[in-house]
Design an enzyme around this catalytic site. Sequence first.
Site, PDB file in Angstrom:
ATOM      1  N   ASN A 111     -36.420 -13.352  28.279  1.00 15.74           N
ATOM      2  CA  ASN A 111     -35.220 -13.458  29.101  1.00 15.74           C
ATOM      3  C   ASN A 111     -34.000 -12.991  28.323  1.00 15.74           C
ATOM      4  O   ASN A 111     -33.918 -13.151  27.110  1.00 15.74           O
ATOM      5  CB  ASN A 111     -35.045 -14.897  29.604  1.00 15.74           C
ATOM      6  CG  ASN A 111     -34.091 -15.707  28.753  1.00 15.74           C
ATOM      7  OD1 ASN A 111     -32.873 -15.586  28.866  1.00 15.74           O
ATOM      8  ND2 ASN A 111     -34.651 -16.528  27.870  1.00 15.74           N
ATOM      9  N   ARG A 112     -33.098 -12.394  29.054  1.00 12.42           N
ATOM     10  CA  ARG A 112     -31.795 -12.019  28.489  1.00 12.42           C
ATOM     11  C   ARG A 112     -30.704 -12.393  29.505  1.00 12.42           C
ATOM     12  O   ARG A 112     -29.851 -11.594  29.871  1.00 12.42           O
ATOM     13  CB  ARG A 112     -31.766 -10.524  28.142  1.00 12.42           C
ATOM     14  CG  ARG A 112     -32.200  -9.570  29.240  1.00 12.42           C
ATOM     15  CD  ARG A 112     -31.880  -8.129  28.830  1.00 12.42           C
ATOM     16  NE  ARG A 112     -32.206  -7.166  29.852  1.00 12.42           N
ATOM     17  CZ  ARG A 112     -33.240  -6.320  29.796  1.00 12.42           C
ATOM     18  NH1 ARG A 112     -34.045  -6.325  28.752  1.00 12.42           N
ATOM     19  NH2 ARG A 112     -33.457  -5.447  30.775  1.00 12.42           N
ATOM     20  N   GLY A 114     -28.080 -14.518  29.444  1.00 15.64           N
ATOM     21  CA  GLY A 114     -26.684 -14.450  29.018  1.00 15.64           C
ATOM     22  C   GLY A 114     -25.805 -15.561  29.568  1.00 15.64           C
ATOM     23  O   GLY A 114     -24.649 -15.335  29.953  1.00 15.64           O
ATOM     24  N   PHE A 115     -26.358 -16.780  29.609  1.00 13.39           N
ATOM     25  CA  PHE A 115     -25.585 -17.962  30.047  1.00 13.39           C
ATOM     26  C   PHE A 115     -24.974 -17.766  31.442  1.00 13.39           C
ATOM     27  O   PHE A 115     -23.803 -18.079  31.669  1.00 13.39           O
ATOM     28  CB  PHE A 115     -24.462 -18.292  29.063  1.00 13.39           C
ATOM     29  CG  PHE A 115     -24.921 -18.800  27.722  1.00 13.39           C
ATOM     30  CD1 PHE A 115     -26.223 -19.227  27.509  1.00 13.39           C
ATOM     31  CD2 PHE A 115     -24.032 -18.848  26.644  1.00 13.39           C
ATOM     32  CE1 PHE A 115     -26.627 -19.710  26.271  1.00 13.39           C
ATOM     33  CE2 PHE A 115     -24.441 -19.329  25.403  1.00 13.39           C
ATOM     34  CZ  PHE A 115     -25.742 -19.748  25.210  1.00 13.39           C
ATOM     35  N   ASN A 172     -25.383 -25.365  21.872  1.00 15.09           N
ATOM     36  CA  ASN A 172     -26.255 -24.189  21.768  1.00 15.09           C
ATOM     37  C   ASN A 172     -25.560 -23.115  20.937  1.00 15.09           C
ATOM     38  O   ASN A 172     -24.609 -22.478  21.389  1.00 15.09           O
ATOM     39  CB  ASN A 172     -26.570 -23.659  23.166  1.00 15.09           C
ATOM     40  CG  ASN A 172     -27.631 -22.565  23.158  1.00 15.09           C
ATOM     41  OD1 ASN A 172     -27.925 -21.987  22.117  1.00 15.09           O
ATOM     42  ND2 ASN A 172     -28.200 -22.278  24.307  1.00 15.09           N
ATOM     43  N   SER A 175     -28.750 -19.082  21.116  1.00 15.21           N
ATOM     44  CA  SER A 175     -29.240 -18.142  22.125  1.00 15.21           C
ATOM     45  C   SER A 175     -29.137 -16.718  21.579  1.00 15.21           C
ATOM     46  O   SER A 175     -28.118 -16.345  21.005  1.00 15.21           O
ATOM     47  CB  SER A 175     -28.421 -18.249  23.409  1.00 15.21           C
ATOM     48  OG  SER A 175     -28.740 -17.181  24.288  1.00 15.21           O
ATOM     49  N   ASN A 177     -28.958 -14.114  23.402  1.00 11.90           N
ATOM     50  CA  ASN A 177     -28.468 -13.250  24.474  1.00 11.90           C
ATOM     51  C   ASN A 177     -26.955 -13.245  24.643  1.00 11.90           C
ATOM     52  O   ASN A 177     -26.443 -12.681  25.595  1.00 11.90           O
ATOM     53  CB  ASN A 177     -29.137 -13.655  25.794  1.00 11.90           C
ATOM     54  CG  ASN A 177     -30.650 -13.524  25.717  1.00 11.90           C
ATOM     55  OD1 ASN A 177     -31.171 -12.523  25.237  1.00 11.90           O
ATOM     56  ND2 ASN A 177     -31.360 -14.549  26.161  1.00 11.90           N
ATOM     57  N   THR A 178     -26.239 -13.898  23.721  1.00  5.41           N
ATOM     58  CA  THR A 178     -24.778 -13.828  23.690  1.00  5.41           C
ATOM     59  C   THR A 178     -24.375 -13.263  22.333  1.00  5.41           C
ATOM     60  O   THR A 178     -24.715 -13.835  21.293  1.00  5.41           O
ATOM     61  CB  THR A 178     -24.146 -15.222  23.892  1.00  5.41           C
ATOM     62  OG1 THR A 178     -24.478 -15.700  25.202  1.00  5.41           O
ATOM     63  CG2 THR A 178     -22.636 -15.162  23.746  1.00  5.41           C
ATOM     64  N   LYS A 217     -28.864 -27.089  18.720  1.00  4.63           N
ATOM     65  CA  LYS A 217     -30.075 -26.297  18.992  1.00  4.63           C
ATOM     66  C   LYS A 217     -30.064 -25.045  18.129  1.00  4.63           C
ATOM     67  O   LYS A 217     -29.113 -24.263  18.165  1.00  4.63           O
ATOM     68  CB  LYS A 217     -30.150 -25.911  20.468  1.00  4.63           C
ATOM     69  CG  LYS A 217     -31.491 -25.282  20.859  1.00  4.63           C
ATOM     70  CD  LYS A 217     -31.662 -25.225  22.360  1.00  4.63           C
ATOM     71  CE  LYS A 217     -33.057 -24.735  22.723  1.00  4.63           C
ATOM     72  NZ  LYS A 217     -33.297 -24.769  24.181  1.00  4.63           N
ATOM     73  N   ASN A 246     -34.822 -22.451  19.922  1.00  5.39           N
ATOM     74  CA  ASN A 246     -34.509 -21.552  21.022  1.00  5.39           C
ATOM     75  C   ASN A 246     -35.572 -20.453  21.076  1.00  5.39           C
ATOM     76  O   ASN A 246     -36.567 -20.505  20.343  1.00  5.39           O
ATOM     77  CB  ASN A 246     -33.118 -20.946  20.803  1.00  5.39           C
ATOM     78  CG  ASN A 246     -32.347 -20.771  22.099  1.00  5.39           C
ATOM     79  OD1 ASN A 246     -32.874 -20.231  23.070  1.00  5.39           O
ATOM     80  ND2 ASN A 246     -31.100 -21.214  22.122  1.00  5.39           N
TER      81      ASN A 246
END
Length: 336
Positions: A111-112, A114-115, A172, A175, A177-178, A217, A246
Amino acid sequence: MLYYLIRKILFLIDPEKAHKLVLKNMNTKIIQQLMKLFFQPIISKPVKCMGLIFPNKIGLAAGIDKNGEYIDIFSKIGFGFIELGTVTLLPQKGNPKPRIFRIPKLEAIINRMGFNNLGIDNLINNLKQSKFEGIIGVNIGKNKCTSIENATDEYLTCIEKIYCYTNYITINISSPNTKNLRNLQFGLLLKNLLKNIKIKQKEMSKKYKKYVPIAIKISPDLSKDEILYISNQLIKFEIDAVIATNSTLDHSSIYKIKKNQIKGGLSGIPLKNKSNNTIKILYQQLQKKIPIIGVGGIYSLNTAKEKIILGSELIQIYSGLIYHGPKLIRDIIKNL
């Protein structure tokens, strides 16, 4: 068998659309009545962690119910706790679609996202309407447009807003993806973040006469030295828990799969060993001073037991729920 039949149909649909379809239908009265019929109450197996009493060790990982729209439904499955989010201060759309990819052969997901979420104020409204009386955690992140230098202030504002509406808060900083978010795991950025989070927690605790634990996390892509550094900082600043881990940017375990070239965080079975290794190092360094919540690659009773044996006091499930359905959760709870 029924779930696997439904899954077969759902896997013909785009993953994000299928996810929304399932959650939307779970909220219908018919499905709720069926869940009451088929999901008998599970015997409580209480465990104390972060000063809280959890009905059992199994929790829903952040990412599935970002906006707190399905709390009551997930509570009926049997989870001992539910972690919502990741939610940000302001609403944001997340990364361009498509942004979720299944790898059924390996029971994995890339997954990407991005919140993508509707913002923390929307989540608070949903929490106010929920009838769930169990343990809820809220996972918070920074908005994409916020610089790393200003990220701490944004986390502190989110803590202020959510403090009275949750049992614990997860920060978090891992992640993939940010952009640059993972930089918060290192050096002065980490120290500054933890120091100010702890100050804010004490301030809010005094103001509301309520202590809300805070967990951090972390990433599975850290070196041993980096994990040791983070562990020492968590102890120094008396953080209440660490969630490991994560999703991973390391796609070497799926190099034979065509989707290996897809960018994003990899979760599911391929994440298991990296997550377990991180937990193992954390446990050796933390020496039970800070509890570990294990997540990543739990798809059976045995893989759940691995996390506990390595030192996790609680565990969370994400991909395993998508590939095996509610029965996996209930089987683990009954037999763990």
